[in-house]
Design an enzyme around this catalytic site. Structure first.
Site, PDB file in Angstrom:
ATOM      1  N   GLY A  20       0.892  -1.233  -0.034  1.00 37.82           N
ATOM      2  CA  GLY A  20      -0.092  -0.155   0.123  1.00 37.82           C
ATOM      3  C   GLY A  20       0.940   1.116   0.116  1.00 37.82           C
ATOM      4  O   GLY A  20       2.060   1.104   0.221  1.00 37.82           O
ATOM      5  N   LYS A  52       1.061   0.333   7.796  1.00 37.33           N
ATOM      6  CA  LYS A  52       1.393  -1.137   7.076  1.00 37.33           C
ATOM      7  C   LYS A  52       2.489  -1.350   8.395  1.00 37.33           C
ATOM      8  O   LYS A  52       2.271  -2.601   9.094  1.00 37.33           O
ATOM      9  CB  LYS A  52       2.230  -1.218   6.154  1.00 37.33           C
ATOM     10  CG  LYS A  52       1.280  -0.895   4.694  1.00 37.33           C
ATOM     11  CD  LYS A  52       2.186  -0.911   3.560  1.00 37.33           C
ATOM     12  CE  LYS A  52       3.094  -0.264   3.552  1.00 37.33           C
ATOM     13  NZ  LYS A  52       3.138   1.265   3.382  1.00 37.33           N
ATOM     14  N   THR A  53       3.490  -0.552   8.813  1.00 36.61           N
ATOM     15  CA  THR A  53       4.393  -1.035   9.781  1.00 36.61           C
ATOM     16  C   THR A  53       3.756  -1.136  11.308  1.00 36.61           C
ATOM     17  O   THR A  53       3.902  -2.213  12.030  1.00 36.61           O
ATOM     18  CB  THR A  53       5.593  -0.045   9.839  1.00 36.61           C
ATOM     19  OG1 THR A  53       6.246  -0.097   8.535  1.00 36.61           O
ATOM     20  CG2 THR A  53       6.762  -0.510  10.838  1.00 36.61           C
ATOM     21  N   SER A 102      -5.704   3.385 -18.150  1.00 36.56           N
ATOM     22  CA  SER A 102      -7.041   3.750 -17.853  1.00 36.56           C
ATOM     23  C   SER A 102      -7.661   5.085 -18.456  1.00 36.56           C
ATOM     24  O   SER A 102      -8.852   5.164 -18.324  1.00 36.56           O
ATOM     25  CB  SER A 102      -7.005   3.763 -16.333  1.00 36.56           C
ATOM     26  OG  SER A 102      -6.389   4.933 -15.738  1.00 36.56           O
ATOM     27  N   LYS A 154     -10.344   5.941  -7.197  1.00 41.43           N
ATOM     28  CA  LYS A 154     -10.894   6.686  -8.342  1.00 41.43           C
ATOM     29  C   LYS A 154     -12.426   7.267  -7.963  1.00 41.43           C
ATOM     30  O   LYS A 154     -12.822   8.358  -8.270  1.00 41.43           O
ATOM     31  CB  LYS A 154     -10.819   6.159  -9.670  1.00 41.43           C
ATOM     32  CG  LYS A 154      -9.570   5.746 -10.203  1.00 41.43           C
ATOM     33  CD  LYS A 154      -9.271   4.922 -11.388  1.00 41.43           C
ATOM     34  CE  LYS A 154      -8.303   4.701 -12.130  1.00 41.43           C
ATOM     35  NZ  LYS A 154      -8.046   3.874 -13.165  1.00 41.43           N
TER      36      LYS A 154
END
Length: 812
Positions: free
Chosen positions: A364, A370-371, A687, A730
């Protein structure tokens, strides 16, 4: 026969003498020395001298390596010498004893067989008639320095000193000292070639000064080495005596006590049988070694590592799933997928006692937690936590350790982390695994293949330990910002869990529940000193930060807290309220301004959605048509993939020209220019294909594009719409831009589950398989397309036997 006797008998020196080239030595007058002769030319010269008057001319070679020196390879100034004795050796060589008589200069070389004869001119040195005070001082200085050097080298003796004192001629003193100094060949030859006795003595005095300094330093080094050696020997004898005394007194031997202590630690460590066998083997080696041996410290350090590793110690898991969920919710907001995976692991662990630890990879953007999530998982499970950062690691030995043969060898960071944790089942976090490098020292990613494979890591071998260590109980968690740089084989071994960015509402809740309380505590203030309104937090999120995570949001909140703490330190005791209106007083002018909304429907301007590492973005793709020759211009700092999408969009528009009432020959008469604003920011990815197509078709037909519709998707030349990534980001970008209709590829329908329900309720998602469907929705109603079947479609149907009766629209 001595030189004095020769002088008395007035031995005449012939003009032509046999030449004996000598190596590695310069022969002076009055000098007596032995020489070993083996070369053919040299033996010829000796035989010739012995057959006549025993006189021979000694000259030094310029290069000692020359076996057959030419005339140019021999110094011109040498010494006339007499051969006093000869001795033939069994190996064919001849040993001679020669005495230097006088200097001579070679005037001519005469080749005879393998050797030379030389025409010699005797050197007559100027006679020193009277010894001046200066010369006397110079002679004394030379004698004193010679005596000092001899004393430093331990070579001084009464006989040697008597010889020095007996010399009263400057030239003879210079020759005597120079012949006994360890001079280089070039320096000795230089002294020999000085014919003035006083000048020669001055040169010898200079060289003597240098030799004295070198001898002094040499003596100092030897003295220090001797002192160290003496100290070491003295310490050894004293230690042995102390050991003997302690033995006599019945006291315990320290070394035996250390060995017994290590043996007890090995027993307590409960190592696997093969590991314990290796540890005892090394202990026996240590017992046989002298304690001061260099290898003893290496073996002792190795055994310290062996006994301190948690071979059999494990912490007990907290298997109450409800309590674990509560702890995870206390530490992190949302992240339901990660929490669900941890609870599933605990559920299996509760039923099945022995199972392999999972290998998870959190992927991510920066700042999403995360950590900290790894630390929270360890706290929830009741396990030890250890973390290493792999960012910038380029040496394989960082993972696997160094061989014990290297000085300063250590185990790898995996084993170090296990030792630091103190248990064999910690939560082990490998941070920034996508930033591992590689160079000539190996590839650390390849070394991690064994570590992060549940089928192999039960017998992980570290180069330093050289015995297997069981890592199967460890819960490995890796983190990465991007998945692409990770080695494919390594990626295959891990369970990838993507952690997307947070929406503004999620950031608001995180700020209220976690960030603000933490920063109030860290800055020494309380809720009685500072209150930040919801509107102010949302303003910080949208105007002062641009990120997927909350790291910069916490920094801005910390900046507000510091200003309030300063006011409190200056004596202010009231409550500070931060609102949207006064936020700029604390944080200054806004750093980011959101994209302005479209004010009206415009021709050639379509609204696209893009993913960035900081979150979603709205892109307004502009297209315009002008007279020209069919050129396509693409601007806006676009990458290769995005440029290819623009070409595909134009090709699709040309293929559908008849359907949308576009002149089929427009390409020959008009230029198309596609631009994506914010031209300084690099953009890439497929995209934006549908957005570019919509903008180009709008520009060519003159039909405006609806301002309240945003779209994303990759386009093919046939008009198919392919799926894209980053749908949640998005969708959030569309919501921030107050756009409530989003067109997405139909194959992305499954990804809507990742978008929170409260966001899905605010947006209307339209699924599209074909580009024509998107154009029907995105172009303003009332401007109807011409429903004409393209020529290519009609031809295609005829080829398959179908009869075209009436024009029909192509399938969507």
């Amino acid at each position: 026969m001595s030189r004095e006797e020769l002088q008395k008998e007035q031995v005449e020196i012939p003009e032509i003498l046999p030449l004996l080239p000598v190596r590695d030595i310069v022969v002076f007058s009055y000098m007596i020395l032995p020489l070993f002769v083996g070369r053919e030319g040299s033996l010829q010269a000796i035989n010739e001298a012995m057959a006549s008057n025993r006189l021979i001319f000694l000259a030094t070679q310029k290069r000692a390596s020359d076996e057959d020196p030419s005339a140019d390879d021999i110094y011109r100034v040498g010494t006339v010498a007499m051969i006093m004795k000869t001795l033939r050796l069994p190996d064919g060589r001849v040993k001679i004893l020669v005495q230097g008589l006088t200097k001579g200069v070679i005037r001519e070389f005469i080749r005879v067989g393998a050797g030379y004869r030389v025409r010699v001119e005797k050197v007559v040195e100027p006679e020193v008639k009277e010894i001046s005070i200066e010369v006397e001082a110079l002679m004394r200085n030379v004698k004193e320095n010679s005596e000092k050097i001899l004393n430093l080298k331990g070579m001084a003796s009464p006989d040697v000193m008597a010889i020095l004192d007996a010399v009263h001629e400057p030239g003879r003193l210079a020759d005597l000292v120079a012949s006994n100094m360890k001079l280089r060949i070039e320096e000795a030859q230089m002294v020999l070639e000085i014919f003035d006795p006083v000048e020669r003595l001055r040169k010898v005095n200079e060289l003597l000064h240098r030799e004295l300094e070198v001898s002094t330093m040499q003596a100092k080094i030897q003295s220090q080495a001797k002192e160290e050696m003496s100290k070491t020997q003295r310490d050894y004898f004293l230690r042995e005596q102390l050991r003997a005394i302690k033995h006599e007194l019945g006291e315990t031997d320290e070394r035996a006590e250390e060995i017994n202590e290590l043996r007890e630690k090995i027993a307590k460590a409960k190592m696997p049988p093969e590991v314990e066998k290796e540890a005892l083997k090394q202990l026996n080696r240590l017992e046989m070694m002298h304690p001061d041996a260099a290898e003893a410290s290496i073996v002792r350090t190795y055994l310290d590592w062996m006994v301190e590793l948690p071979w059999s110690y494990s912490t007990k898991d907290r298997l109450n799933i409800a309590k674990v969920k509560k702890v995870l919710d206390e530490d992190h907001y949302n992240l339901e997928k990660v929490k669900e995976r941890i609870l599933e692991y605990l559920g299996v662990r509760k039923i099945k006692r022995h199972m392999k630890g999972p290998i998870l990879c959190f992927v991510g953007p920066p700042g999403v937690g995360k950590t900290s999530l790894g630390r929270s998982i360890a706290r929830a499970l009741g396990r030890k936590f250890t973390r290493i950062s792999l960012g910038g690691v380029r040496d394989e030995a960082e993972i696997r350790g160094h061989r014990r043969t290297y000085i300063g060898a250590l185990p790898g960071r995996i084993i170090q982390g296990i030792k630091q944790a103190g248990s064999n089942n910690p939560v082990f976090m490998l941070d920034e695994i996508d930033k591992v490098g590689t160079d000539f020292r190996g590839d650390p990613s390849a070394a991690l293949l064994e570590v992060l494979d549940p089928e192999q890591n039960h017998a992980f071998s570290d180069h330093y330990l050289n015995v297997p260590f069981d890592l199967s109980k460890v819960m490995f968690i890796t983190t990465a910002n991007l998945i692409d740089p990770i080695l494919p084989a390594l990626k295959d071994r891990m369970e990838i869990i993507e952690i997307p960015g947070y929406s503004n509402e999620e950031k608001l809740r995180i700020a209220q529940q976690f960030l603000i309380p933490r920063q109030l505590k860290e800055n020494g203030i309380t809720e009685k000193d500072l209150v930040i309104s919801e509107e102010a937090i949302l303003q910080i999120i949208s105007h002062y930060t641009r990120e997927s995570g909350v790291r910069n949001l916490e920094r801005e909140i910390a900046a507000i807290c510091r200003k309030v703490a300063r006011k409190k330190a200056e004596g202010y005791r009231g409550l500070t309220r931060v609102t949207r209106a006064n936020l700029h007083k604390f944080l200054g002018v806004p750093k980011y301004l959101p994209e302005q909304e479209q004010e009206e429907n415009e021709v050639g301007v379509a609204t696209g959605l893009a993913w960035t590492p900081h979150g979603g973005e709205v892109l307004y793709v502009e297209a315009t048509v002008m007279k020209g020759k069919g050129n396509l211009t693409i601007t806006g700092h676009l990458g290769d993939v995005m440029k290819e999408s623009a070409h595909a969009a134009l090709s699709y528009a040309r293929s559908r020209a008849a359907r949308w009432g576009i002149d089929e020959n427009f390409y020959a008469e008009k230029d198309v220019h596609v631009h994506v604003p914010a031209g300084a920011i690099p953009k890439d990815g497929p995209s934006a294909g549908v957005t570019m197509t919509t903008a180009i078709v709008s520009a060519l037909t003159g039909i405006p594009v609806r301002k309240d519709v945003a779209m994303t998707g990759e386009i093919t030349l046939r008009g198919r719409v392919l799926p894209v990534g980053g749908l949640k980001e998005k969708a959030l970008a569309a919501l921030r831009a107050k756009i409530h209709t989003v067109i997405i590829p139909e194959r992305n329908k499954k990804d809507l589950e990742e978008i929170p329900k409260h966001i899905r309720k605010k947006l209307k998602f339209v699924y599209a398989k074909h580009m024509d469907e998107i154009l029907e929705i995105a172009l303003v109603e009332g401007a109807k397309a011409k429903r004409e079947t393209p020529v290519e479609e009609a031809v295609g149907k005829r080829r398959h036997g179908a009869r075209v009766v009436t024009p029909a629209a192509p399938p969507a």
